[in-house]
Design a protein around this motif. Structure first.
Motif, mmCIF file in Angstrom:
data_model
loop_
_atom_site.group_PDB
_atom_site.id
_atom_site.type_symbol
_atom_site.label_atom_id
_atom_site.label_comp_id
_atom_site.label_asym_id
_atom_site.label_seq_id
_atom_site.Cartn_x
_atom_site.Cartn_y
_atom_site.Cartn_z
ATOM 1 N N PHE A 129 37.800 12.454 35.308
ATOM 2 C CA PHE A 129 37.114 13.460 34.721
ATOM 3 C C PHE A 129 38.179 14.811 35.128
ATOM 4 N N ALA A 130 38.506 15.482 34.065
ATOM 5 C CA ALA A 130 39.214 16.844 34.755
ATOM 6 C C ALA A 130 38.910 17.854 33.586
ATOM 7 N N TYR A 131 37.769 18.448 34.040
ATOM 8 C CA TYR A 131 37.317 19.416 33.057
ATOM 9 C C TYR A 131 38.219 20.744 33.408
ATOM 10 N N LEU A 132 38.906 20.798 34.345
ATOM 11 C CA LEU A 132 39.887 21.978 34.153
ATOM 12 C C LEU A 132 41.244 22.126 33.280
ATOM 13 N N TRP A 133 41.308 20.932 32.703
ATOM 14 C CA TRP A 133 42.743 20.501 32.170
ATOM 15 C C TRP A 133 42.871 21.661 31.096
ATOM 16 N N GLN A 134 43.895 22.334 31.253
ATOM 17 C CA GLN A 134 44.674 23.094 30.175
ATOM 18 C C GLN A 134 43.750 24.467 30.093
ATOM 19 N N ALA A 135 43.004 24.790 31.200
ATOM 20 C CA ALA A 135 42.203 26.100 31.176
ATOM 21 C C ALA A 135 43.117 27.050 31.269
ATOM 22 N N ASP A 136 42.741 28.219 30.739
ATOM 23 C CA ASP A 136 43.552 29.309 30.846
ATOM 24 C C ASP A 136 43.387 29.814 32.594
ATOM 25 N N GLN A 137 44.551 30.148 33.003
ATOM 26 C CA GLN A 137 44.290 30.184 34.360
ATOM 27 C C GLN A 137 43.519 31.503 34.897
ATOM 28 N N SER A 138 43.829 32.551 34.375
ATOM 29 C CA SER A 138 43.309 33.716 34.577
ATOM 30 C C SER A 138 41.559 33.760 34.499
ATOM 31 N N SER A 139 41.454 33.105 33.269
ATOM 32 C CA SER A 139 39.907 33.128 33.025
ATOM 33 C C SER A 139 39.395 32.069 33.980
ATOM 34 N N LEU A 140 40.209 30.937 34.501
ATOM 35 C CA LEU A 140 39.372 29.809 35.322
ATOM 36 C C LEU A 140 39.298 30.351 36.461
ATOM 37 N N LEU A 141 40.158 31.318 37.299
ATOM 38 C CA LEU A 141 40.106 31.852 38.361
ATOM 39 C C LEU A 141 39.135 32.830 38.503
ATOM 40 N N HIS A 142 38.862 33.635 37.458
ATOM 41 C CA HIS A 142 37.561 34.690 37.535
ATOM 42 C C HIS A 142 36.316 33.905 37.439
ATOM 43 N N SER A 143 36.200 32.921 36.624
ATOM 44 C CA SER A 143 35.024 31.917 36.616
ATOM 45 C C SER A 143 34.726 31.258 38.119
ATOM 46 N N MET A 144 35.667 31.013 38.552
ATOM 47 C CA MET A 144 35.537 30.281 40.038
ATOM 48 C C MET A 144 34.903 31.476 41.006
ATOM 49 N N HIS A 181 51.899 37.862 38.753
ATOM 50 C CA HIS A 181 51.800 37.329 37.570
ATOM 51 C C HIS A 181 52.637 38.230 36.346
ATOM 52 N N SER A 182 52.238 39.489 36.549
ATOM 53 C CA SER A 182 53.164 40.342 35.473
ATOM 54 C C SER A 182 54.575 40.712 36.097
ATOM 55 N N GLN A 183 54.832 40.439 37.369
ATOM 56 C CA GLN A 183 56.223 40.801 37.628
ATOM 57 C C GLN A 183 57.278 39.456 37.628
ATOM 58 N N TYR A 184 56.517 38.245 37.911
ATOM 59 C CA TYR A 184 57.300 37.160 38.119
ATOM 60 C C TYR A 184 56.862 35.869 37.492
ATOM 61 N N GLY A 185 55.698 36.173 36.880
ATOM 62 C CA GLY A 185 55.343 34.941 35.897
ATOM 63 C C GLY A 185 54.498 34.012 37.132
ATOM 64 N N PHE A 186 54.034 34.658 38.069
ATOM 65 C CA PHE A 186 53.294 33.670 39.107
ATOM 66 C C PHE A 186 52.011 33.261 38.511
ATOM 67 N N ASN A 187 51.690 31.763 38.877
ATOM 68 C CA ASN A 187 50.480 31.043 38.271
ATOM 69 C C ASN A 187 49.571 31.670 39.384
ATOM 70 N N VAL A 188 48.450 32.200 38.730
ATOM 71 C CA VAL A 188 47.250 33.000 39.169
ATOM 72 C C VAL A 188 46.424 31.831 40.053
ATOM 73 N N CYS A 189 46.370 30.585 39.600
ATOM 74 C CA CYS A 189 45.601 29.483 40.115
ATOM 75 C C CYS A 189 46.434 28.647 41.129
ATOM 76 N N GLY A 190 47.792 28.969 41.298
ATOM 77 C CA GLY A 190 48.620 28.236 42.205
ATOM 78 C C GLY A 190 49.394 26.912 41.494
ATOM 79 N N GLU A 191 49.122 26.936 40.221
ATOM 80 C CA GLU A 191 49.706 25.628 39.488
ATOM 81 C C GLU A 191 51.160 25.397 39.847
ATOM 82 N N GLY A 192 51.666 26.297 40.165
ATOM 83 C CA GLY A 192 53.395 26.202 40.299
ATOM 84 C C GLY A 192 53.815 26.129 42.006
#
Length: 750
Positions: A129-144, A181-192
């Protein structure tokens, strides 16, 4: 960490019950506990027992003894690999808690991790069960954060982060994450791998965790991205506020994927009222002068690395249905025959398959058929389509598409909000040379894997949402459609389905082109900044141009039944971003009267062609019952040759033709007429599949031929030029400061 905990929370929102927590921890030989594993987070491992206590769940743990031995994307069981530690851990879980049915996985974008968890689950009979799969990272972090989660950074390993940020919460660091994220393409959920977290509170925590004593450890003093860790020495559980209530929050998947579908939902009711009622019925062509054909279709078409095995049934093996106990036994005989054919003549295997089309006489046999099917496919399987049609002489028919060349499969077996899981042995999509061959989609709600309610419009809407999400991952979109076959089961739905599909594809095409700030066709060059009135005018012109110029390549076919009792199923071929630069043209000529074939009404329903790939859909009805089936076939074949001529594709490159015909016409007569017409086309010997169907749309049609052709040599050249151009671009940008920026100018004249 936050992803695992938040995914577990969404499992509970979907009605699942957490049974036990499982954890792999670093061995004692690792001094600071940081293993930098490819698979597992070890930062914060010393807090795991406290988290289990806070959630009031039992905990099973096991040390990590392996390492990343097998680093290919697709995982196969490998001794001493760290994934085998996960297998052993979940075996322990199943032994202690036999009621466990699934595993919650916090994967968001990592195919590497998801595929390994799915592989282990498959071996143990568990569901991922992977309900976060392919979530928009910014939206997901705000939701958390808005859900009440408190998570602190247990590790940092990225430019812009250092020891100062270790131990701070995600809510505190959110503005910094957005800036990075705007400067370096940083993954806001830490996926990188930018950071990892320790969850102190969530809707699942019965008590919140408070860190009393901790220290920060510099694990690696890198000049650009120092690695810092949080070590918790003492923690306490604290009571939560008695009246604290958590509001379930949602998060977006990739938002651009949905626009073409969602914009239409509000107009569906109005649309229904404007549709005409279909009353015309097709005339059946005369069978005068025909006899059963002694000609056989080619068993397969092969050119270079590509193979298409004709639509085979047991009659092609010299047998009849009564020789077999069941549909499953027929399929087994067919697959064994195809397997031998591939091995002895084509030097290929089912591992090279990228699309399988199954046609069954009775959908009630689907479960037993699927069990047999599963034995022939492993990891990265082919996409699959399955429908019920009124076969005359067998219970099942199979068409196989294979390639020895480059192939990339998307096979997601986890339950998510993204798209229906392919838990069985088939993939959501396969990319072959930049063309995406998608599995059939029905209206399954991904989170529950149950059919959506609300009728055919709701099912169609869900199909398009799932396709949009799948295509986004495959670097394609609804606007990249090459061909779409729509299977439906009820007469009254046909016109509505056709209208909705046309609107959705036209809307997707318009949005894709306007988003690039380029109006379609010859309306103009790139647009400059403009005011709202000019923008509205240009959008209106672009939409009109999309509707009037681009025919939507649809074939609507009524079948007896679909999987899970669905009312509609979609089957699509699209192109990826690799092939968007090709010069695509669209042809649609409805209701043509062919003078050379009096009484045959021809239509060409949205054929997409270029000099490399051609997808066509030609159909015909008869104006008089005295018109023969031979005349119908000859007229359609003339249309096919005309499209080949316009696209400069040699007839010998037609790889497959699917002949759909009204079930009231005997199959032997259809075959005889088809082979007679095909014999008039020099050097054309494609794989062929004959399918009886209930009806078509337009409802007056009696035969429809779908065909595909591509020139492998031209395609190879195109791909080579495309890759070479990208390499030159990359080199140009690298050397820009050295004054060699004229590389790019040279590319335009390559």
């Amino acid at each position: 960490g936050k992803d695992s905990v938040f995914n577990l929370y969404h499992c509970t929102l979907q009605g699942h019950t957490p049974i036990v927590l499982a954890n792999l921890y670093p061995p004692e030989s690792v001094s600071d506990g940081e293993m930098d594993s490819f698979m597992f987070q070890t930062a914060g491992f010393d807090a795991i027992e406290t988290i289990a206590e806070a959630m009031q769940l039992p905990l099973i743990r096991r040390p990590i003894s392996g390492k990343a031995v097998r680093q290919e994307l697709v995982y196969e069981p490998t001794e001493e690999d760290e994934v085998e530690d996960l297998f052993a851990l979940l075996q322990d879980v199943k032994t202690a808690y036999p009621e466990v049915q699934g595993v919650a996985v916090g994967a968001i974008l990592s195919d590497y991790q998801r595929l390994r968890v799915e592989a282990v689950c498959s071996r143990l009979g568990l569901t991922a069960f992977a309900y976060l799969w392919q979530a928009d990272q910014s939206s997901l972090l705000h939701s958390m954060i808005s859900s009440g989660m408190t998570a602190v950074l247990a590790k940092v390993a990225s430019m812009g982060l250092d020891l100062r940020h270790v131990g701070k919460s995600i809510s505190q660091l959110l503005p910094l994450f957005d800036k990075l994220h705007s400067q370096y393409g940083f993954n806001v959920c830490g996926e990188g791998g930018e950071y990892e977290t320790l969850t102190l509170d969530s809707p699942l925590h019965k008590k919140r965790i408070e860190i009393i004593d901790s220290e920060k450890i510099l694990h690696s003093d890198d000049a650009f991205a120092p690695v810092g860790l949080l070590k918790t020495n003492k923690m306490e559980l604290c009571e939560k506020e008695a009246d604290l209530r958590y509001e379930p929050t949602t998060f977006a998947l990739r938002p651009e994927a949905f626009k073409a579908v969602l914009d239409l939902k509000s107009s569906q009711e109005d649309l229904i009222q404007t549709l005409p009622t279909v009353t015309e019925k097709p005339l059946i062509p005369a069978i005068v002068g025909t006899s059963p054909s002694s000609l056989m279709s080619a068993p397969y078409f092969r050119y270079e690395d590509s193979v298409v095995v004709s639509g085979l049934s047991v009659t092609d093996l010299g047998k009849v249905s009564s020789d077999f106990e069941s549909t499953a036994h027929e399929l087994e005989a067919l697959f064994d025959h195809i397997k031998e054919l591939l091995a002895t003549q084509l030097k290929s295997t089912f591992a090279d398959a990228y699309l399988i089309q199954l046609y069954v006489k009775d959908m009630m046999d689907f479960v037993s058929v699927n069990k047999v099917y599963s034995k022939y496919f492993g990891s990265s399987p082919a996409s699959r389509v399955c429908v019920e049609v009124p076969l005359e002489t067998s219970r099942i028919r199979v068409t196989c598409y294979l390639t020895k060349g480059s192939r990339k499969a998307l096979h997601v077996q986890s339950i998510s909000y993204w798209a229906p899981a392919c838990i069985g042995p088939y993939s959501q999509a396969n990319d072959v040379d930049g063309f995406i061959y998608n599995a059939g989609q029905i209206g399954l709600e991904p989170a529950s894997m149950r059919m959506v309610s609300g009728g055919v419009l709701s099912e169609l809407d869900r199909c398009f949402q799932s396709y949009a999400n799948v295509l986004t991952v495959m670097k394609s979109s609804l606007s990249d459609l090459i061909g779409c076959t729509v299977y439906f089961t009820r007469d009254q739905d046909a016109t509505l389905i056709k209208r909705m599909c046309e609107l959705i594809f036209q809307d997707a095409l318009f949005n894709s082109n306007y988003k690039k700030r380029i109006r379609l066709g010859s309306l103009g060059e790139e647009l400059e900044e403009e005011d709202e009135e000019q923008q509205a005018q240009h959008k209106a012109e672009a939409r009109l141009h999309a509707v009037s110029t681009y025919a939507i390549p649809l074939a609507l076919v009524q079948v007896s039944a679909l999987p899970r009792g669905a009312l509609v199923e979609l089957e699509m071929v699209t192109r990826s971003d690799m092939n968007r630069g090709l010069n695509w043209q669209s042809y649609a000529e409805q209701g043509l009267q062919a003078n050379a074939h009096a009484g045959v009404n021809l239509s060409r329903s949205g054929s997409w062609v270029n000099s490399i790939y051609l997808w066509g859909n030609c159909s015909a009805g008869v104006a008089s019952e005295v018109v023969s089936i031979q005349q119908v076939m000859s007229a359609i074949m003339s249309q096919v040759i005309d499209l080949l001529r316009k696209s400069s594709v040699d007839p010998r490159y037609i790889s497959h033709m699917r002949v759909l015909y009204l079930a009231t016409v005997p199959e032997e007569n259809v075959k005889a007429a088809f082979h007679s017409a095909l014999a008039a086309v020099p050097a054309c010997c494609p794989a062929v599949t004959f399918l009886p169907v209930a009806s078509f749309l337009p409802s007056v049609d009696c035969v429809c031929i779908q065909f595909s052709a591509y020139d492998p040599l031209r395609l190879d050249t195109q791909l080579w030029l495309s890759r070479a151009k990208e390499k030159i671009k990359t080199k140009a940008f690298r050397n820009f400061e050295d004054g060699t920026s004229d590389f790019l100018h040279g590319v335009s004249h390559y």
